[in-house]
Design an enzyme around this catalytic site. Structure first.
Site, short mmCIF file in Angstrom:
data_model
loop_
_atom_site.label_atom_id
_atom_site.label_comp_id
_atom_site.label_asym_id
_atom_site.label_seq_id
_atom_site.Cartn_x
_atom_site.Cartn_y
_atom_site.Cartn_z
N SER A 285 -4.33 13.33 -6.11
CA SER A 285 -4.22 12.91 -4.72
C SER A 285 -5.58 12.47 -4.19
O SER A 285 -6.56 13.21 -4.30
CB SER A 285 -3.67 14.06 -3.89
OG SER A 285 -3.54 13.61 -2.58
N GLY A 286 -5.65 11.26 -3.65
CA GLY A 286 -6.91 10.77 -3.09
C GLY A 286 -7.74 10.01 -4.12
O GLY A 286 -8.84 9.57 -3.82
N THR B 12 -2.66 4.55 -4.57
CA THR B 12 -1.96 3.64 -3.66
C THR B 12 -2.79 2.39 -3.40
O THR B 12 -2.28 1.26 -3.40
CB THR B 12 -1.62 4.37 -2.36
OG1 THR B 12 -0.94 5.56 -2.71
CG2 THR B 12 -0.76 3.53 -1.45
N ASN C 93 -6.29 14.06 1.13
CA ASN C 93 -6.27 12.60 1.39
C ASN C 93 -5.71 12.36 2.78
O ASN C 93 -4.67 12.89 3.14
CB ASN C 93 -5.38 11.94 0.32
CG ASN C 93 -5.37 10.42 0.45
OD1 ASN C 93 -5.99 9.86 1.35
ND2 ASN C 93 -4.66 9.78 -0.46
N SER D 241 -2.23 10.39 2.33
CA SER D 241 -1.65 10.81 1.05
C SER D 241 -0.19 10.39 0.95
O SER D 241 0.59 10.60 1.87
CB SER D 241 -1.78 12.32 0.93
OG SER D 241 -1.22 12.74 -0.27
N SER D 242 0.14 9.76 -0.18
CA SER D 242 1.54 9.37 -0.39
C SER D 242 2.31 10.63 -0.70
O SER D 242 1.98 11.35 -1.64
CB SER D 242 1.65 8.40 -1.56
OG SER D 242 0.63 7.46 -1.49
N GLY E 98 -0.78 12.16 -10.00
CA GLY E 98 -1.29 12.54 -11.32
C GLY E 98 -1.17 14.04 -11.52
O GLY E 98 -0.52 14.76 -10.74
N GLU F 25 -1.63 17.82 -11.49
CA GLU F 25 -2.17 18.67 -10.43
C GLU F 25 -2.43 20.07 -10.98
O GLU F 25 -1.52 20.69 -11.54
CB GLU F 25 -1.22 18.71 -9.24
CG GLU F 25 -1.25 17.42 -8.43
CD GLU F 25 -0.57 17.51 -7.08
OE1 GLU F 25 0.08 18.54 -6.81
OE2 GLU F 25 -0.70 16.55 -6.29
N1 LIG Z 1 -10.86 0.82 -4.42
C1 LIG Z 1 -11.12 1.47 -3.30
N2 LIG Z 1 -12.06 0.99 -2.50
C2 LIG Z 1 -12.35 1.61 -1.35
N3 LIG Z 1 -11.76 2.73 -0.94
C3 LIG Z 1 -10.80 3.26 -1.71
C4 LIG Z 1 -10.42 2.64 -2.92
N4 LIG Z 1 -9.46 3.37 -3.47
C5 LIG Z 1 -9.24 4.40 -2.61
N5 LIG Z 1 -10.04 4.35 -1.56
C6 LIG Z 1 -10.10 5.28 -0.44
O1 LIG Z 1 -9.52 6.50 -0.84
C7 LIG Z 1 -8.47 6.86 0.01
C8 LIG Z 1 -7.37 7.47 -0.79
O2 LIG Z 1 -6.77 6.56 -1.62
P1 LIG Z 1 -5.22 6.53 -1.94
O3 LIG Z 1 -4.46 6.77 -0.72
O4 LIG Z 1 -4.96 5.33 -2.71
O5 LIG Z 1 -5.10 7.80 -2.84
P2 LIG Z 1 -3.84 8.22 -3.70
O6 LIG Z 1 -4.31 8.34 -5.08
O7 LIG Z 1 -2.72 7.30 -3.43
O8 LIG Z 1 -3.52 9.64 -3.10
P3 LIG Z 1 -2.15 10.33 -2.93
O9 LIG Z 1 -1.75 10.82 -4.25
O10 LIG Z 1 -2.46 11.44 -1.99
O11 LIG Z 1 -1.26 9.33 -2.37
C9 LIG Z 1 -8.00 5.58 0.65
O12 LIG Z 1 -7.45 5.85 1.91
C10 LIG Z 1 -9.30 4.82 0.75
O13 LIG Z 1 -9.96 5.19 1.90
MG LIG Z 2 -1.01 7.38 -2.57
#
Ligand SMILES: Nc1ncnc2c1ncn2[C@@H]1O[C@H](COP(=O)(O)OP(=O)(O)OP(=O)(O)O)[C@@H](O)[C@H]1O
Ligand SMILES: [Mg+2]
Length: 1103
Positions: A110-111, A115, A160, A163-164, A357, A359
């Site tokens: 997460s984070g 996404t 996050n 967070s999705s 992923g 956890e």
């Molecule tokens: N390539 C990137 N460039 C800049 N910032 C990023 C990038 N990837 C992620 N971030 C930052 O990290 C934060 C978290 O990313 P994201 O929401 O994609 O995480 P996630 O893996 O989908 O988490 P979750 O499993 O909780 O959904 C985003 O809101 C963004 O601020």
């Molecule tokens: Mg996500």
């Protein structure tokens, strides 16, 4: 310079190594260091072969611009530095060009940025795929589905902010050209928390996220919903459901003791309930009852039990969770409906999987178990597909297959999912088993069934391998996942797996008048009561994972492994421990090893030869033959050990990264040399070109100068030539002119001479001719004279002869006559000759008269014509005849006259007798008829008195000028002549001034000239003569004098004396005055003037 740099390989300007496969030596430390080094240089992407590792930078980097999209578009995977776009491009192109369905698997905790990564992939594909109004709309809908899903499916968590809370798999469908047609979204709801009190969004403190503009986000979401195709009423319904869910979280229960000693729950604040009921349209009492009772139906039996406070809270949370997750499923379906491809043609599919992923927490529960199971499955598919791919490539490239030793996690998957003795199967069995079922009984069961499994660990397992393992609590079991060992708390497993919503609640929901809520709870319909238990959460998830796996297996996988560098959501912080942990459970090292088990590096011959050809003389600068033999020559030359590489069909395979780096080093060294060489050549070239340019310029300048100089010289020569030419021409012309003049003169001279000569000749000729003519003339004259004299002589002779002949003839005649007379005397009477003579004369006269008869002139008396006389002897007769004829025709003429005319002609005749040839005025009077009474006294009333005074016949009545005797000036007077008197009257008044009886008039005098003056002399001593004679002037002098003469003659029988003289005397009173007429005085024009000169003289000037 940086901008101009053209990369041709990811090996260029590499920070650390761009591909972990090239890491040397390979261990955790070097791996992390490489990641860190790259992370510190903002290189967040690193490859492991074709897998992309993405480290979340937690800040926006300038590497996603449209220019970057263009840079990566249609480029080979290893051509540029590692990037998520490279992977997206590779996937899209092999989908479009090789017709291979693709899936992009994005994993990480997460984070970690899953996404974000999935969005980047989608946006890249959207940017490079086809364009056009329809395509753009599809793209827009696909892209806009993200904000809607994120709004409802994401939440702020400790890890996050966005967070999705659901796993998402999206299939994007393309047509044969690679234009998007639509998509299908599947969701894997796993992480929806049961504890809603933790997400009490109505208390704003917990809802606040720094840097997020909620209002703007809300607008974005509403807009996205509209684009995706939500109707307004749908969007509003959705929001009402969300509100109801949030309100549900506010409901609180309190215990109330009942008679049977059991506690019963009661709702603390009914207002909240009321609001929920208003939102959903449910009868308040129905919902309240549903929170207080639970009805269990079994075999036509219905048992209602009251709920205690804990049960009521459970029911509340279950309802909220169900309501929200069903709403979310409805949303996904609704979006799918909008974005689904409209055509039925065969589609190419690109799947994007954004799933949580591995956890590993302190406390891992059912959710983690499920998640990690999912990851285990994904790892399996990864292993299977990667190895398979690798293997396939070796076969394709005709490389000898060397076995790769790797860990296959199928055994772990089996531990979890096995239908007979898998953990999930055990859990389901436990849940469905009658009797008391708790988490402990479940653990016991596991301890029995899985005890022997080498990846299952439990303190209480049968063989008790872990009896002394204090790290393993009693209420837990541990699974040795491929990514590491995870300890799961067994508590809550059964409940979560059951995931029960009391039937009373679903029925209450079904009763809602809110159509969306009603449709979300179809099982609440009493008519469709289903006594069968709904499938457990575990089995549901297992099924959907199985579908997903099946789906993924048919596709070409592309991996994005997301790594979270720190827990603080902060940029620039690289927590090595945290990263190390993730590397471990993501199995990245394993990944590298698997990749390196065969050959670390491979490259097609052409780019390989292109990259390293400068290292060998034979291949530099151009290799003529096939690329493969070029590479062979190259590698031989470089003396690379044969075991280090292998030749495939189209690629060279390098076993060890060391070899590659050696090649790179050599290349770098050689490039420097080449750079120097290029520099040298360039400088040489530059100088040469400069020199050549200068030379060229010099030649141009020289040419121009020469041209200029030549032009100038030419101009000078030309002008000199012109001058000379003109002089010569002038000289020539003059010469010619002279010549011509000379010739002309000669000609003229010739002409002149000729003329002179001709003249002389002519004159001579003339002279000669004249002479001749003279001679001729003389001859002629002489001849003429001669002829004349001859003629005269002849004439004389002839005349003589004629005379002689005549004389002879006469004589002869006389003689004959004589002879005849003598002979015939006796026969004729003596007077016969006289008779003949008379007869002849008579005949002549007769002939004359007869001829005259025809020759008579006209009868006009003034015709002067008269025929000429024929014979001289008739002359007197002829004249007499003329006179007689004239008299006769005059008589004839006169006979025509009337008496009146006769009188007038008599008067005119009288006048003629009196004045003809005497008075110069006379001829002008001949044509004037004598009128006499010019003044018509009878008719004019002015003269009535005058008329009355005169009784006699008026012969003349005319105005005359009476000359004043004293001064010669004239006055107008009426001159009246009657039978006996001469009267003078005033012209204006008509009063009679003088009256003279005709007997007293003695004489009338006038000049011989052309004037109208006349004097009337009176008898001396008569009464009228007292004042003296009268002197008048009149225009009708001739007429007046004539009439006065005739009247006097007829009355007195005496002829009136008329004196015509230019000087005559008149008696003025006692004076005798001489009236003298002077001719030629022109002073007063054409009018004669009269002036009394002195006592004796009165002068009349006649013009
Ligand atoms: N390539 C990137 N460039 C800049 N910032 C990023 C990038 N990837 C992620 N971030 C930052 O990290 C934060 C978290 O990313 P994201 O929401 O994609 O995480 P996630 O893996 O989908 O988490 P979750 O499993 O909780 O959904 C985003 O809101 C963004 O601020
Ligand atoms: Mg996500």
């Amino acid at each position: 310079m940086a901008k101009m740099e053209v990369k041709t390989s990811l090996l260029d300007n590499m920070i650390g190594v761009g591909d972990m496969v090239l890491l040397e030596p390979l261990n955790e430390e070097t791996f992390i260091n490489n990641l860190k080094k790259r992370f510190d240089h903002s290189e967040i992407y690193t490859y492991i072969g074709s897998v992309v590792i993405s480290v979340n930078p937690y800040r926006s980097l300038p590497i996603y611009s449209p220019e970057k999209v263009e840079e990566y578009r249609n480029r080979n995977f290893y051509e540029l530095s590692p990037h998520i776009f490279a992977l997206s491009d590779e996937a899209y192109r092999s989908l479009r060009d090789q017709d291979k369905d693709q899936c992009i698997l994005i994993t990480g905790e997460s984070g970690a940025g899953k996404t974000e990564a999935s969005k980047l992939v989608m946006s890249y594909v959207a940017a490079v795929c086809g364009k056009g109004a329809e395509v753009n709309q599809v793209k827009e809908q696909l892209l806009q589905s993200n904000p809607v899903l994120e709004a409802f499916g994401n939440a702020k968590t400790v890890r996050n902010d966005n967070s999705s809370r659901f796993g998402k798999y999206m299939d994007i469908e393309f047509d044969f050209k690679g234009d998007p047609l639509g998509g299908v979204i599947s969701n894997y709801k796993l992480k929806l928390e049961r504890d809603f009190s933790r997400y009490n969004y109505l208390s704003l403190d917990s809802a606040k996220v720094n840097g997020v503009d909620d209002a703007a986000n809300f607008r974005t979401v509403r807009n996205a919903m509209q684009i995706v195709g939500f109707m307004d009423h749908e969007a509003e319904s959705v929001l009402a459901v969300v509100a109801a869910v949030l309100k549900l979280g506010n409901i609180e229960f309190k215990p109330e003791s009942r008679v049977n000693g059991l506690d019963e729950s009661k709702i603390k604040d009914k207002n909240e309930l009321k609001e929920i009921c208003e939102l959903t349209g449910i009868d308040q009492s129905v919902l309240e009852r549903a929170f207080s009772f639970r009805t269990v139906e079994a075999k036509q039996e219905k048992v209602s039990t009251t709920l205690n406070v804990a049960q009521a809270y459970y029911a509340r949370d279950a309802l909220a969770k169900n309501l929200y997750s069903r709403l979310f499923s409805w949303l996904v379906n609704r979006i799918n409906e909008s974005i689904k491809a409209q055509t039925k043609v065969r589609k190419k599919v690109m799947g994007v999987l954004d799933i949580y992923g591995f956890e590993i927490f302190e406390d891992n529960s059912f959710e983690q178990f499920i998640i990690n199971y999912c990851n285990e499955k994904l790892q399996q598919i990864f292993i299977e597909l990667t190895l398979k791919e690798e293997q396939e490539e070796y076969i394709r490239e005709d490389i000898e297959w060397t076995h790769i030793d790797y860990f296959n996690n199928a055994i772990i998957c089996d531990l979890i999912e096995n239908n007979t003795n898998g953990i999930l199967a055990m859990l389901d069995e436990e849940c469905l088993r009658p009797g008391t079922v708790t988490d402990e009984t479940f653990l016991e069961k596991l301890n029995q069934v899985c005890a022997t499994h080498q990846h299952f660990e439990s303190r209480m397992s049968k063989c008790s391998r872990f009896l002394n393992d204090t790290s393993l609590p009693h209420s837990c079991f541990r699974i040795q996942h491929y990514a590491g060992k995870v300890l799961y708390q067994v508590e809550g497993f059964v409940d979560k797996n059951n995931d029960l919503l009391y039937r009373d609640l679903s029925q209450a929901m079904w009763k809602a008048s809110h159509t969306l809520i009603k449709s979300l709870f179809p099982e609440g319909n009493p008519a469709k009561i289903n006594l069968k238990r709904p499938p457990t959460a575990g089995s549901q998830f297992k099924a959907s994972v199985a579908t997903l796996m099946k789906n993924l297996q048919t596709k070409n996988p592309n991996y994005i492994r997301c790594i979270k560098p720190n827990d603080k959501k902060a940029a620039h912080i690289f927590n090595e421990a945290l990263v190390c942990h993730q590397i471990r459970y993501l199995g990245l090292l394993e990944n590298v090893r698997v990749r390196r088990a065969g050959y670390a590096f491979r490259q097609a011959y052409e780019p390989c030869l292109e990259r390293y050809k400068m290292l060998c003389k034979q291949t530099w600068p151009h290799w003529k033959g096939p690329a493969r033999s070029g590479v062979e020559v190259l590698f031989n030359e470089l003396e690379i050990p044969v075991e280090e590489y292998s030749f495939g069909r189209s690629k060279i395979f390098i076993r060890n990264p060391r070899t590659l780096f050696k090649l790179e080093d050599l290349r770098k060294q050689r490039l420097e040399d080449l750079a120097t060489l290029i520099q040298k050549i360039y400088r040489g070239w530059k100088c040469r070109t400069h020199f050549l340019l200068m030379k060229k310029s010099q030649i141009v300048i020289a040419a121009w100068f020469r041209r200029f100089a030549q032009q100038k010289r030419y101009q000078q020569t030309k002008s000199s030539a012109l001058v000379i030419q003109s002089y010569i021409r002038g000289w020539k012309a003059r010469k010619i002119l002279r010549e011509l003049k000379h010739q002309k003169r000669c000609k003229e001279a010739v002409t002149t001479i000729a003329a002179y000569w001709h003249g002389t000749q002519a004159r001579r000729e003339l002279r000669r001719l004249k002479e001749e003519a003279r001679n001729k003339h003389a001859i002629a004259v002489i001849w003429a004279y001669w002829l004349g004299s001859k003629a005269r002589r002849e004439l004389k002779r002839l005349k003589e002869e004629a005379r002689r002949k005549h004389a002879v003839a006469v004589i002869w005649a006389y003689w004959l006559g004589l002879k005849v007379r003598r002979e015939y005397r006796k026969f004729f009477r003596a007077n016969a000759g006289k008779k003949i003579y008379e007869f002849t004369l008579q005949r002549i006269v007769q002939k004359y008269f007869l001829e005259m008869k025809n020759k008579m002139p006209s009868l006009s008396p003034i015709d002067k014509n008269w025929p000429s006389r024929p014979y001289l002897f008739l002359d007197p007769t002829h004249k007499e005849l003329k006179r007689i004829f004239h008299l006769w025709r005059c008589k004839k003429y006169r006979d025509q006259f009337t008496d009146q005319q006769k009188l007038i002609y008599e008067e005119k005749l009288e006048a003629s007798e009196l004045f003809k040839d005497k008075k110069a005025l006379y001829p002008s009077s001949v044509g004037q008829p004598f009128q006499g009474a010019y003044l018509e006294i009878n008719k004019n009333p002015k003269y009535k008195k005058l008329k009355d005074a005169i009784e006699e016949k008026i012969i003349i009545a005319e105005v005359v000028n009476k000359i004043n005797r004293a001064n010669g000036k004239s006055t107008s007077r009426i001159f009246l002549l009657t039978n006996n008197n001469l009267l003078l009257a005033d012209q204006k008044s008509g009063q009679i001034k003088s009256e003279v009886p005709l007997v007293d008039v003695t004489k009338v005098s006038m000049s011989s000239q052309n004037d109208g003056f006349f004097a009337v002399h009176l008898k001396e001593g008569s009464e009228a003569a007292s004042k003296g004679d009268f002197l008048f002037s009149s225009d009708h002098l001739i007429e007046m004098a004539t009439k006065l003469y005739r009247t006097t003659l007829s009355q007195t029988k005496q002829k009136l004396n008329i004196e015509i003289s230019d000087e005559f005397l008149v008696q003025f009173r006692q004076d005798k005055v001489c009236v003298k007429f002077i001719q030629g005085n022109q002073k007063n024009g054409s009018v004669p003037t009269c002036k009394r000169k002195n006592n004796r003289l009165l002068e009349v000037a006649v013009p």
